[in-house]
Design a protein around this motif. Structure first.
Motif, short mmCIF file in Angstrom:
data_model
loop_
_atom_site.label_atom_id
_atom_site.label_comp_id
_atom_site.label_asym_id
_atom_site.label_seq_id
_atom_site.Cartn_x
_atom_site.Cartn_y
_atom_site.Cartn_z
N PHE A 37 36.68 -34.76 16.66
CA PHE A 37 36.33 -36.09 17.12
C PHE A 37 37.53 -36.64 17.88
CE2 PHE A 37 32.48 -36.86 14.58
CZ PHE A 37 32.54 -35.79 13.71
N GLN A 39 39.32 -40.55 19.48
CA GLN A 39 39.27 -42.01 19.61
C GLN A 39 40.27 -42.44 20.65
OE1 GLN A 39 39.77 -44.25 15.96
NE2 GLN A 39 38.76 -46.03 16.86
N LYS A 43 38.37 -48.00 21.92
CA LYS A 43 37.02 -47.44 21.83
C LYS A 43 36.75 -46.93 20.42
CE LYS A 43 36.58 -46.12 26.68
NZ LYS A 43 36.22 -45.02 27.61
N GLU A 44 35.49 -46.74 20.12
CA GLU A 44 35.11 -46.18 18.84
C GLU A 44 35.35 -44.67 18.84
OE1 GLU A 44 31.60 -49.35 17.57
OE2 GLU A 44 31.14 -47.23 17.85
N ARG A 45 35.52 -44.15 17.65
CA ARG A 45 35.66 -42.71 17.52
C ARG A 45 34.36 -42.03 17.93
NH1 ARG A 45 37.68 -41.24 11.82
NH2 ARG A 45 35.54 -41.84 11.28
N GLU A 46 34.48 -40.91 18.65
CA GLU A 46 33.29 -40.22 19.13
C GLU A 46 33.35 -38.73 18.79
OE1 GLU A 46 32.87 -40.37 23.37
OE2 GLU A 46 34.80 -39.42 23.76
N PHE A 47 32.19 -38.17 18.63
CA PHE A 47 32.03 -36.75 18.36
C PHE A 47 32.39 -35.94 19.60
CE2 PHE A 47 30.24 -32.93 16.77
CZ PHE A 47 29.44 -32.37 17.75
N ALA A 61 29.59 -32.48 22.65
CA ALA A 61 29.23 -33.70 23.36
C ALA A 61 29.05 -33.35 24.83
CB ALA A 61 30.32 -34.75 23.19
N SER A 63 30.03 -34.86 27.36
CA SER A 63 31.22 -35.14 28.14
C SER A 63 32.22 -33.99 28.17
CB SER A 63 31.91 -36.41 27.61
OG SER A 63 32.25 -36.23 26.25
#
Length: 123
Positions: A37, A39, A43-47, A61, A63
């Motif tokens: 993950f 962050q 911003k929020e933490r993202e997978f 993801a 991205s």
């Protein structure tokens, strides 16, 4: 439970590559789906990516698809993420995490987290 420790972060120019590592200790590493993950500031933490217990299945993801590759070596209790063609928007603290949840391949249900390693991509 499992303890996790990431390494391999650093500063790299756009277009460059880095490989992050995460070593697990404690309870048997092979029972966990492993994930990465990130962050970014504000911003929020993202997978980012996940890999199944024996590495047969991976998920990414959108991205990072095609640029990042997750892998694991259960003999070394280690999970990796190879990051190629890095972009400034990849700048973040990267965390590895472990899960025994049925939804872990989608980035949910992670119970154990490392401290993170900083990745900075300059333009």
């Amino acid at each position: 439970q499992v303890q996790l420790a990431e390494s391999g972060g650093g500063l790299v120019q756009a277009g460059g590559s880095l490989r992050l590592s995460c070593v697990g200790s404690g309870r048997s590493f092979t029972i966990y789906t492993m994930g990465w993950f990130r962050q970014a500031p504000g911003k929020e933490r993202e997978f980012v990516a996940a890999i199944s217990t024996y590495g047969r299945t991976t998920n990414y993801a959108d991205s990072v698809k095609g640029r990042f590759t997750i892998s694991r070596d259960n003999a070394k209790n280690t999970v990796y993420v190879q990051m190629n063609t890095l972009k400034p928007e990849d700048t973040a603290i990267y965390y590895c995490a472990a899960s025994s949840s049925l939804v872990s391949m989608s980035g949910y249900g992670y119970s154990y987290w490392g401290q993170g390693t900083q990745v900075t991509v300059s333009s």
